[in-house]
Design a protein around this motif. Structure first.
Motif, PDB file in Angstrom:
ATOM      1  N   ALA A 172       0.851  -1.189   0.000  1.00 47.83           N
ATOM      2  CA  ALA A 172       0.000   0.000   0.000  1.00 47.83           C
ATOM      3  C   ALA A 172       0.889   1.242   0.000  1.00 47.83           C
ATOM      4  CB  ALA A 172      -0.940  -0.039   1.197  1.00 47.83           C
ATOM      5  N   ALA A 173       1.030   1.915   1.145  1.00 51.44           N
ATOM      6  CA  ALA A 173       1.831   3.137   1.210  1.00 51.44           C
ATOM      7  C   ALA A 173       3.006   3.037   2.174  1.00 51.44           C
ATOM      8  CB  ALA A 173       0.943   4.315   1.611  1.00 51.44           C
ATOM      9  N   ASP A 174       3.080   1.947   2.924  1.00 51.39           N
ATOM     10  CA  ASP A 174       4.130   1.780   3.924  1.00 51.39           C
ATOM     11  C   ASP A 174       5.231   0.874   3.371  1.00 51.39           C
ATOM     12  OD1 ASP A 174       5.758   1.337   6.080  1.00 51.39           O
ATOM     13  OD2 ASP A 174       4.218   0.402   7.343  1.00 51.39           O
ATOM     14  N   PRO A 175       6.425   1.410   3.100  1.00 52.49           N
ATOM     15  CA  PRO A 175       7.474   0.570   2.508  1.00 52.49           C
ATOM     16  C   PRO A 175       7.975  -0.541   3.419  1.00 52.49           C
ATOM     17  CG  PRO A 175       8.341   2.729   3.103  1.00 52.49           C
ATOM     18  CD  PRO A 175       6.854   2.813   3.255  1.00 52.49           C
ATOM     19  N   SER A 176       7.741  -0.429   4.724  1.00 48.92           N
ATOM     20  CA  SER A 176       8.231  -1.473   5.633  1.00 48.92           C
ATOM     21  C   SER A 176       7.537  -2.808   5.408  1.00 48.92           C
ATOM     22  CB  SER A 176       8.063  -1.033   7.093  1.00 48.92           C
ATOM     23  OG  SER A 176       6.700  -0.999   7.471  1.00 48.92           O
ATOM     24  N   VAL A 177       6.369  -2.792   4.724  1.00 45.39           N
ATOM     25  CA  VAL A 177       5.654  -4.043   4.467  1.00 45.39           C
ATOM     26  C   VAL A 177       6.470  -4.974   3.581  1.00 45.39           C
ATOM     27  CG1 VAL A 177       4.412  -3.394   2.351  1.00 45.39           C
ATOM     28  CG2 VAL A 177       3.339  -4.931   3.980  1.00 45.39           C
ATOM     29  N   ALA A 178       7.419  -4.428   2.815  1.00 49.29           N
ATOM     30  CA  ALA A 178       8.237  -5.263   1.929  1.00 49.29           C
ATOM     31  C   ALA A 178       8.998  -6.330   2.713  1.00 49.29           C
ATOM     32  CB  ALA A 178       9.209  -4.391   1.139  1.00 49.29           C
ATOM     33  N   ALA A 179       9.367  -6.011   3.941  1.00 46.15           N
ATOM     34  CA  ALA A 179      10.083  -6.985   4.766  1.00 46.15           C
ATOM     35  C   ALA A 179       9.191  -8.140   5.190  1.00 46.15           C
ATOM     36  CB  ALA A 179      10.668  -6.299   5.994  1.00 46.15           C
ATOM     37  N   ARG A 180       7.872  -7.996   5.022  1.00 47.63           N
ATOM     38  CA  ARG A 180       6.928  -9.057   5.387  1.00 47.63           C
ATOM     39  C   ARG A 180       6.688 -10.032   4.243  1.00 47.63           C
ATOM     40  NH1 ARG A 180       6.942  -8.425  10.812  1.00 47.63           N
ATOM     41  NH2 ARG A 180       6.375  -6.310  11.435  1.00 47.63           N
ATOM     42  N   ALA A 181       7.217  -9.754   3.082  1.00 49.70           N
ATOM     43  CA  ALA A 181       6.991 -10.626   1.929  1.00 49.70           C
ATOM     44  C   ALA A 181       7.684 -11.969   2.118  1.00 49.70           C
ATOM     45  CB  ALA A 181       7.500  -9.945   0.666  1.00 49.70           C
ATOM     46  N   VAL A 182       7.166 -12.983   1.435  1.00 49.42           N
ATOM     47  CA  VAL A 182       7.812 -14.304   1.380  1.00 49.42           C
ATOM     48  C   VAL A 182       8.792 -14.270   0.210  1.00 49.42           C
ATOM     49  CG1 VAL A 182       7.433 -16.775   1.120  1.00 49.42           C
ATOM     50  CG2 VAL A 182       5.722 -15.362   2.297  1.00 49.42           C
ATOM     51  N   THR A 183      10.037 -14.608   0.465  1.00 54.46           N
ATOM     52  CA  THR A 183      11.081 -14.485  -0.553  1.00 54.46           C
ATOM     53  C   THR A 183      11.949 -15.731  -0.595  1.00 54.46           C
ATOM     54  OG1 THR A 183      12.680 -13.474   0.974  1.00 54.46           O
ATOM     55  CG2 THR A 183      11.181 -11.976  -0.210  1.00 54.46           C
ATOM     56  N   GLY A 184      12.718 -15.851  -1.670  1.00 49.05           N
ATOM     57  CA  GLY A 184      13.658 -16.952  -1.785  1.00 49.05           C
ATOM     58  C   GLY A 184      14.468 -16.840  -3.062  1.00 49.05           C
ATOM     59  N   SER A 185      15.341 -17.812  -3.253  1.00 51.73           N
ATOM     60  CA  SER A 185      16.190 -17.851  -4.441  1.00 51.73           C
ATOM     61  C   SER A 185      16.434 -19.305  -4.815  1.00 51.73           C
ATOM     62  CB  SER A 185      17.524 -17.148  -4.171  1.00 51.73           C
ATOM     63  OG  SER A 185      18.321 -17.098  -5.334  1.00 51.73           O
ATOM     64  N   LEU A 186      16.408 -19.578  -6.114  1.00 51.98           N
ATOM     65  CA  LEU A 186      16.674 -20.912  -6.637  1.00 51.98           C
ATOM     66  C   LEU A 186      17.831 -20.838  -7.625  1.00 51.98           C
ATOM     67  CD1 LEU A 186      12.975 -21.914  -7.413  1.00 51.98           C
ATOM     68  CD2 LEU A 186      14.386 -22.870  -5.576  1.00 51.98           C
ATOM     69  N   PRO A 187      18.669 -21.867  -7.671  1.00 53.68           N
ATOM     70  CA  PRO A 187      19.709 -21.886  -8.706  1.00 53.68           C
ATOM     71  C   PRO A 187      19.074 -21.843 -10.095  1.00 53.68           C
ATOM     72  CG  PRO A 187      20.145 -23.555  -7.032  1.00 53.68           C
ATOM     73  CD  PRO A 187      18.763 -23.034  -6.773  1.00 53.68           C
ATOM     74  N   ARG A 188      19.661 -21.061 -10.981  1.00 55.41           N
ATOM     75  CA  ARG A 188      19.092 -20.887 -12.317  1.00 55.41           C
ATOM     76  C   ARG A 188      18.912 -22.221 -13.041  1.00 55.41           C
ATOM     77  NH1 ARG A 188      17.398 -21.283 -16.417  1.00 55.41           N
ATOM     78  NH2 ARG A 188      17.423 -19.955 -18.283  1.00 55.41           N
ATOM     79  N   GLY A 189      19.823 -23.154 -12.836  1.00 54.61           N
ATOM     80  CA  GLY A 189      19.734 -24.436 -13.512  1.00 54.61           C
ATOM     81  C   GLY A 189      18.596 -25.306 -13.034  1.00 54.61           C
ATOM     82  N   GLN A 190      17.972 -24.941 -11.910  1.00 54.77           N
ATOM     83  CA  GLN A 190      16.851 -25.723 -11.383  1.00 54.77           C
ATOM     84  C   GLN A 190      15.493 -25.194 -11.829  1.00 54.77           C
ATOM     85  OE1 GLN A 190      17.122 -26.274  -7.128  1.00 54.77           O
ATOM     86  NE2 GLN A 190      19.232 -27.011  -7.230  1.00 54.77           N
ATOM     87  N   VAL A 191      15.471 -24.166 -12.676  1.00 50.29           N
ATOM     88  CA  VAL A 191      14.210 -23.562 -13.103  1.00 50.29           C
ATOM     89  C   VAL A 191      14.195 -23.445 -14.621  1.00 50.29           C
ATOM     90  CG1 VAL A 191      12.669 -21.577 -12.927  1.00 50.29           C
ATOM     91  CG2 VAL A 191      14.114 -22.208 -10.974  1.00 50.29           C
ATOM     92  N   ARG A 192      13.221 -24.078 -15.251  1.00 44.96           N
ATOM     93  CA  ARG A 192      13.080 -23.937 -16.703  1.00 44.96           C
ATOM     94  C   ARG A 192      11.904 -23.048 -17.092  1.00 44.96           C
ATOM     95  NH1 ARG A 192      10.964 -29.844 -18.964  1.00 44.96           N
ATOM     96  NH2 ARG A 192       8.792 -29.698 -18.247  1.00 44.96           N
ATOM     97  N   ALA A 193      10.968 -22.830 -16.146  1.00 41.71           N
ATOM     98  CA  ALA A 193       9.813 -21.998 -16.464  1.00 41.71           C
ATOM     99  C   ALA A 193       9.217 -21.434 -15.183  1.00 41.71           C
ATOM    100  CB  ALA A 193       8.753 -22.789 -17.217  1.00 41.71           C
ATOM    101  N   LEU A 194       8.531 -20.292 -15.325  1.00 37.90           N
ATOM    102  CA  LEU A 194       7.802 -19.648 -14.237  1.00 37.90           C
ATOM    103  C   LEU A 194       6.380 -19.359 -14.704  1.00 37.90           C
ATOM    104  CD1 LEU A 194      10.511 -17.017 -13.245  1.00 37.90           C
ATOM    105  CD2 LEU A 194       9.875 -19.015 -11.863  1.00 37.90           C
ATOM    106  N   LEU A 195       5.430 -19.434 -13.776  1.00 37.62           N
ATOM    107  CA  LEU A 195       4.053 -19.054 -14.060  1.00 37.62           C
ATOM    108  C   LEU A 195       3.557 -18.222 -12.893  1.00 37.62           C
ATOM    109  CD1 LEU A 195       1.453 -19.206 -15.764  1.00 37.62           C
ATOM    110  CD2 LEU A 195       0.882 -21.323 -14.528  1.00 37.62           C
ATOM    111  N   ALA A 196       3.195 -16.963 -13.162  1.00 37.94           N
ATOM    112  CA  ALA A 196       2.646 -16.071 -12.143  1.00 37.94           C
ATOM    113  C   ALA A 196       1.161 -15.869 -12.412  1.00 37.94           C
ATOM    114  CB  ALA A 196       3.382 -14.741 -12.153  1.00 37.94           C
ATOM    115  N   LEU A 197       0.347 -15.921 -11.352  1.00 38.87           N
ATOM    116  CA  LEU A 197      -1.107 -15.838 -11.471  1.00 38.87           C
ATOM    117  C   LEU A 197      -1.678 -14.911 -10.416  1.00 38.87           C
ATOM    118  CD1 LEU A 197      -1.811 -19.698 -11.542  1.00 38.87           C
ATOM    119  CD2 LEU A 197      -1.597 -18.211 -13.553  1.00 38.87           C
ATOM    120  N   THR A 198      -2.595 -14.031 -10.807  1.00 38.38           N
ATOM    121  CA  THR A 198      -3.424 -13.397  -9.793  1.00 38.38           C
ATOM    122  C   THR A 198      -4.483 -14.397  -9.353  1.00 38.38           C
ATOM    123  OG1 THR A 198      -4.898 -12.441 -11.470  1.00 38.38           O
ATOM    124  CG2 THR A 198      -3.041 -11.079 -10.720  1.00 38.38           C
ATOM    125  N   ASP A 199      -5.147 -14.093  -8.231  1.00 41.56           N
ATOM    126  CA  ASP A 199      -6.069 -15.102  -7.700  1.00 41.56           C
ATOM    127  C   ASP A 199      -7.256 -15.349  -8.618  1.00 41.56           C
ATOM    128  OD1 ASP A 199      -7.330 -12.676  -7.132  1.00 41.56           O
ATOM    129  OD2 ASP A 199      -8.004 -13.295  -5.142  1.00 41.56           O
TER     130      ASP A 199
END
Length: 261
Positions: A172-199
């Protein structure tokens, strides 16, 4: 790399509150995707002069620029800066402390030759597919785990759960909310495709139970993102006619972004 994107409003007479983009740096190496699902405001207002599509366009535009132009900056910091930049654009004229100031769910993914970094905030969905075909759901499940009774009214949600500990978080308007996000990292060789969806697009799995996340990605790989949204619309119409169980909006904005890395 191959990308495919579809985004449809739930009602052709209303603006689409989703945002989606794919950015490719000039170097030709790596890239990023951004998907936002704007939160439909209540009729009682938001304290803001601007619409949700206004907000998602500006937040999405900032995220598209920053994910590509700042490849070494963590995605949480990218999101915080994008929220701050967007808030500065209307802080003088709007009450950004209002619990329903324009806001959105967020999916970010950024890939390089070495890794795929990702961030999810609230109930949009990111799926990662391995070279062997395994599908890994990358989700923020806090909203889905709340009891239905806690979500009975907008006023109750705003007072006790929205952007509060023990509840769920949106951009929304509070930048501190970014620290509440779920995050991670995968090795590039372990990912061949991504699919992002809204609900609205994820309803194929989450509301109508037509398959699991692996089935969903397989459908998109075989028939495309438009086919997924078309199937959701068919199921929504059937639910409205009483041939399937349904709740909430009859039709929601639906966005799907498929990237083959």
């Amino acid at each position: 790399m191959r990308t495919e994107l579809v985004s449809e409003p739930g009602d052709p007479d209303r603006p689409n509150e989703d945002f989606a983009s794919v950015g490719l740096p000039a170097s030709g190496q790596g890239g990023a995707l951004v998907v936002l699902d704007g939160v439909t405001p209540p009729r009682t207002g938001t304290g803001c002069l601007h619409s949700v599509p206004w907000f998602t366009a500006r937040l999405g535009g900032a995220l598209t620029e920053l994910t590509v132009s700042l490849p070494d900056v963590p995605l949480t910091e990218v999101l915080a800066e994008a929220i701050s930049r967007t808030a500065r654009g209307h802080a003088d004229n709007c009450d950004l402390s209002h619990p329903r100031t324009p806001q959105a769910t967020v999916v970010l993914a950024r890939w390089s030759l070495a890794s795929v970094d990702w961030l999810v905030l609230s109930d949009s969905v990111l799926l990662a597919e391995s070279p062997a075909g395994e599908v890994i759901p990358l989700l923020d499940e806090r909203l889905s785990l709340l009891p239905r009774s806690a979500l009975a009214t907008d006023a109750l949600v705003d007072a006790t759960l929205r952007n509060k500990e023990g509840g769920f978080f949106t951009a929304a308007a509070d930048p501190s909310v970014a620290a509440r996000a779920v995050t991670g990292s995968l090795p590039r060789g372990q990912v061949r495709a991504l699919l992002a969806l809204t609900d609205g697009a994820a309803r194929w799995v989450e509301r109508f139970g037509q398959g699991d996340w692996s089935d969903c990605l397989a459908l998109v790989r075989k028939e495309g993102t438009q086919a997924l949204v078309d199937r959701v619309r068919e199921l929504e119409r059937a639910a409205a006619e009483g041939t399937a169980a349904g709740r909430g909006k009859r039709h929601d904005d639906a966005t799907a972004v498929h990237v083959e890395l």
